[in-house]
Design an enzyme around this catalytic site. Structure first.
Site, PDB file in Angstrom:
ATOM      1  N   ASN A 219       0.839  -1.196   0.000  1.00  0.00           N
ATOM      2  CA  ASN A 219       0.000   0.000   0.000  1.00  0.00           C
ATOM      3  C   ASN A 219       0.877   1.249   0.000  1.00  0.00           C
ATOM      4  O   ASN A 219       1.925   1.296   0.648  1.00  0.00           O
ATOM      5  CB  ASN A 219      -1.022   0.003   1.141  1.00  0.00           C
ATOM      6  CG  ASN A 219      -0.441  -0.276   2.509  1.00  0.00           C
ATOM      7  OD1 ASN A 219       0.577  -0.961   2.646  1.00  0.00           O
ATOM      8  ND2 ASN A 219      -1.072   0.247   3.547  1.00  0.00           N
TER       9      ASN A 219
ATOM     10  N   GLU B 283      -2.866  -4.702  -3.200  1.00  0.00           N
ATOM     11  CA  GLU B 283      -3.342  -5.628  -4.235  1.00  0.00           C
ATOM     12  C   GLU B 283      -3.382  -4.955  -5.601  1.00  0.00           C
ATOM     13  O   GLU B 283      -2.952  -5.527  -6.608  1.00  0.00           O
ATOM     14  CB  GLU B 283      -4.747  -6.137  -3.880  1.00  0.00           C
ATOM     15  CG  GLU B 283      -4.821  -6.930  -2.584  1.00  0.00           C
ATOM     16  CD  GLU B 283      -5.025  -6.084  -1.337  1.00  0.00           C
ATOM     17  OE1 GLU B 283      -4.635  -4.895  -1.335  1.00  0.00           O
ATOM     18  OE2 GLU B 283      -5.581  -6.610  -0.370  1.00  0.00           O
TER      19      GLU B 283
ATOM     20  N   CYS C  31      -9.991  -5.233  -0.138  1.00  0.00           N
ATOM     21  CA  CYS C  31     -11.149  -4.329  -0.097  1.00  0.00           C
ATOM     22  C   CYS C  31     -12.012  -4.543  -1.336  1.00  0.00           C
ATOM     23  O   CYS C  31     -11.606  -5.201  -2.302  1.00  0.00           O
ATOM     24  CB  CYS C  31     -10.688  -2.873   0.010  1.00  0.00           C
ATOM     25  SG  CYS C  31     -10.157  -2.143  -1.545  1.00  0.00           S
TER      26      CYS C  31
HETATM   27  N1  THU Z   1      -5.237  -1.571   2.378  1.00  0.00           N
HETATM   28  C1  THU Z   1      -4.654  -2.381   1.441  1.00  0.00           C
HETATM   29  O1  THU Z   1      -3.552  -2.107   0.973  1.00  0.00           O
HETATM   30  N2  THU Z   1      -5.334  -3.476   1.038  1.00  0.00           N
HETATM   31  C2  THU Z   1      -6.527  -3.881   1.563  1.00  0.00           C
HETATM   32  O2  THU Z   1      -7.106  -4.834   1.091  1.00  0.00           O
HETATM   33  C3  THU Z   1      -7.101  -3.158   2.694  1.00  0.00           C
HETATM   34  C4  THU Z   1      -6.557  -1.805   2.926  1.00  0.00           C
HETATM   35  C5  THU Z   1      -4.487  -0.410   2.864  1.00  0.00           C
HETATM   36  C6  THU Z   1      -5.064   0.924   2.497  1.00  0.00           C
HETATM   37  C7  THU Z   1      -4.512   1.803   3.597  1.00  0.00           C
HETATM   38  O3  THU Z   1      -3.206   2.202   3.249  1.00  0.00           O
HETATM   39  C8  THU Z   1      -4.408   0.873   4.792  1.00  0.00           C
HETATM   40  O4  THU Z   1      -4.457  -0.445   4.277  1.00  0.00           O
HETATM   41  C9  THU Z   1      -5.499   1.064   5.820  1.00  0.00           C
HETATM   42  O5  THU Z   1      -6.750   0.954   5.263  1.00  0.00           O
END
Ligand code: THU
Length: 134
Positions: A45, A58, A90
């Site tokens: 992320n 992802e 998500c």
């Molecule tokens: N996040 C992801 O990278 N993937 C997910 O499936 C859920 C959320 C990240 C987004 C943000 O940087 C952090 O997790 C908190 O939501």
């Protein structure tokens, strides 16, 4: 290229979480996406001070793979070392993943407890029109 096991894919997702840029949430996510030809694309992320511009691990992995010429991915692992329980992708990522993965593609995700969830894209994103119409 040799195919990679789900255990190995998960290890690579966990390592990928180390690169996460998550100063706002402090929630690191790593993804490892296996392409049909055996190449593995890692994602993490990447947050931004304008919060809504954040990209999930992802989608970061998908965009890396597609921008390197791959269109079809056969397995995915996601590691969230800052959560105790496993955390799945998500909703936005489920939509994007389903564009490039068959419904039976395995997905594994896990947090720090050691518990892993093993499922498929089709379970995470059912009744997908792209595959139903194909
Ligand atoms: N996040 C992801 O990278 N993937 C997910 O499936 C859920 C959320 C990240 C987004 C943000 O940087 C952090 O997790 C908190 O939501």
């Amino acid at each position: 290229m040799d195919t990679v096991s789900m255990d190995e894919l998960y290890r690579r997702a966990l390592a990928a979480a180390e690169a996460a840029y998550a100063p706002y949430s402090r929630f690191r996510v790593g993804a490892a996406l296996l392409a049909e030809d055996g190449a593995v694309f890692l994602g993490c992320n990447v947050e931004n001070r304008s919060y809504g511009l954040t990209v999930c691990a992802e989608r970061s992995a998908v965009f890396k793979g597609v921008s390197e010429g791959r269109r079809r991915f056969t397995a995915l692992a996601i590691a969230t070392p800052d959560s105790f329980h496993p955390v799945g992708p998500c909703g936005a990522c489920r939509q994007v993943l389903s564009e490039f993965m068959p419904p039976d593609a395995p997905v594994r995700f896990g947090g720090s407890s050691g518990e892993k969830v093993d499922t498929t894209i089709g379970v995470l994103y059912p009744y997908d029109s792209l595959h139903d119409l194909a």
